[in-house]
Design an enzyme around this catalytic site. Structure first.
Site, PDB file in Angstrom:
ATOM      1  CG  HIS A  34      -1.911  -0.419   7.347  1.00  0.00           C
ATOM      2  ND1 HIS A  34      -1.564  -1.757   7.359  1.00  0.00           N
ATOM      3  CD2 HIS A  34      -1.302   0.123   6.265  1.00  0.00           C
ATOM      4  CE1 HIS A  34      -0.777  -2.012   6.326  1.00  0.00           C
ATOM      5  NE2 HIS A  34      -0.603  -0.890   5.655  1.00  0.00           N
ATOM      6  N   GLY A  88       0.806  -1.201   0.000  1.00  0.00           N
ATOM      7  CA  GLY A  88       0.000   0.000   0.000  1.00  0.00           C
ATOM      8  C   GLY A  88       0.845   1.258   0.000  1.00  0.00           C
ATOM      9  CB  SER A  89       0.464   4.542  -1.576  1.00  0.00           C
ATOM     10  OG  SER A  89       0.802   4.027  -2.849  1.00  0.00           O
ATOM     11  N   GLY A  90       1.424   5.327   1.193  1.00  0.00           N
ATOM     12  CA  GLY A  90       1.357   5.926   2.516  1.00  0.00           C
ATOM     13  C   GLY A  90       2.518   5.553   3.395  1.00  0.00           C
ATOM     14  CG  HIS A  91       3.359   2.118   4.196  1.00  0.00           C
ATOM     15  ND1 HIS A  91       2.866   2.430   5.438  1.00  0.00           N
ATOM     16  CD2 HIS A  91       2.487   1.233   3.642  1.00  0.00           C
ATOM     17  CE1 HIS A  91       1.744   1.753   5.637  1.00  0.00           C
ATOM     18  NE2 HIS A  91       1.482   1.036   4.565  1.00  0.00           N
ATOM     19  CG  ASP A 128      -0.088  -6.019   1.757  1.00  0.00           C
ATOM     20  OD1 ASP A 128       0.748  -5.258   1.270  1.00  0.00           O
ATOM     21  OD2 ASP A 128      -1.074  -5.615   2.413  1.00  0.00           O
ATOM     22  CE  LYS A 171       6.090  -2.925   3.077  1.00  0.00           C
ATOM     23  NZ  LYS A 171       5.927  -3.021   1.593  1.00  0.00           N
TER      24      LYS A 171
END
Length: 332
Positions: free
Chosen positions: A221, A55-58, A111, A106
């Site tokens: 998250h 996911g994006s945001g990391h 995922d 991950k």
């Protein structure tokens, strides 16, 4: 909270275009599937390509680690959501069919499901593909139990670094899979948050904290941690995380470790280095042999204020060699 964005639904694509604008000499960007790949992918040596994502945001994970000696390809999902199986399969298809592919995933259910679906599809097409699942998070459910959550968090970056360096040296898929699994087995991470992440696609924080409150074990998250308490000092945070990791290893003086100290998005370097100094003193008191240290913002949770601590017990001198090997990536 005000964010420097445009349409919230286009955050990932806008971000990746901006990254490509800065790094187009080293990467290619496949906008349809939100894939960042080495620009020299077709000419890269070795027998196995290393592919990761999530996911994006990391950020800067995972696209910030694409380049010689680390990842060959990174696939970006939506904010806090993994890429689809179709995206991952398209990333695998970018690799020359004569090469194998190792996926570094991950350990979040969505995922793992997405990447393994793509792996199955690629195998059906005749590709040689395997995977390593990183489950370094050792946050416990609560103070009454020692059940570990085993999410894949900041330690993933160390796995990517070691496996990527070994792939550059010519390790084949079987050896890379075994190496990745061995590293994961000796890798543990624990984090603490001082503020939640604010997801602009949802318009609300990931959890609630009182002013001057610390939240131990919270997920990247916003998943539930194991304890909230009033913040008192960096040293108190360091002692809590250090002692929890100590229980995992039951280390002895002169045991060899690599350490990653990771800012979770809104933690300035001055605070990261103060925390690192507290960890240094604790390591010296226990007589640990620290062979490698990396400090910085490497795998984040949007704008979360907080820090994570990863320990990797160095069981093979080659692991240290690969951690220290030169890379040509944007953010290592």
């Amino acid at each position: 909270m005000t964010k420097i964005i445009n349409d919230p639904q286009n955050i990932v694509r806008n971000m990746l275009h901006g990254f490509y604008f800065e790094n187009k000499d080293r990467v290619s960007y496949h906008a349809k599937y939100n894939i960042v790949a080495r620009k020299d992918l077709a000419d890269a040596g070795g027998t196995t390509a290393v592919v990761s994502g999530g996911g994006s945001g990391h950020e800067p994970a995972d696209f910030g680690y694409v380049g010689s000696g680390m990842l060959d390809i990174a696939v970006a999902g939506s904010i806090f959501a993994p890429p689809t199986p179709e995206q991952v399969l398209e990333a695998i298809r970018l690799v020359d069919p004569s090469k194998s592919v190792l996926l570094i995933v991950k350990n979040f259910a969505a995922d793992v499901d997405s990447f393994l679906q793509a792996e199955a599809s690629a195998r059906a097409e005749g590709r040689s593909v395997d995977h390593v699942v990183v489950n370094d998070d050792v946050s416990i459910e609560d103070d009454a139990t020692y059940t570990k959550r085993r999410r894949g968090v900041a330690g993933t970056v160390l796995v990517q670094k070691i496996v990527g360096a070994a792939a550059r040296e010519g390790y084949d898929l079987t050896r890379l899979k075994a190496l990745g699994d061995a590293v994961v087995s000796r890798l543990h991470t624990l984090g603490v948050a001082l503020s939640p992440a604010n997801d602009p696609t949802k318009g609300k924080p990931s959890f609630a904290l009182e002013p001057n409150e610390a939240y131990y074990g919270v997920g990247i998250h916003g998943e539930k941690g194991y304890r909230k308490e009033a913040f008192s000092s960096s040293e108190k945070l360091a002692v809590e995380l250090f002692n929890k990791l100590k229980r995992m290893y039951r280390w002895k003086p002169r045991d060899k470790f690599a350490i990653l100290i990771n800012g979770l998005g809104a933690t300035p370097l001055v605070e990261q280095y103060i925390f690192a100094n507290d960890i240094r003193r604790l390591c010296e008191l226990d007589g640990l042999d620290i062979r490698f240290v990396k400090i910085g913002t490497h795998l984040t949770s949007l704008d979360m204020k907080g820090i994570s601590l990863s320990f990797l017990q160095v069981e093979d001198e080659q692991w240290e060699h690969w951690l220290k090997a030169d890379v040509r990536v944007a953010k290592w």
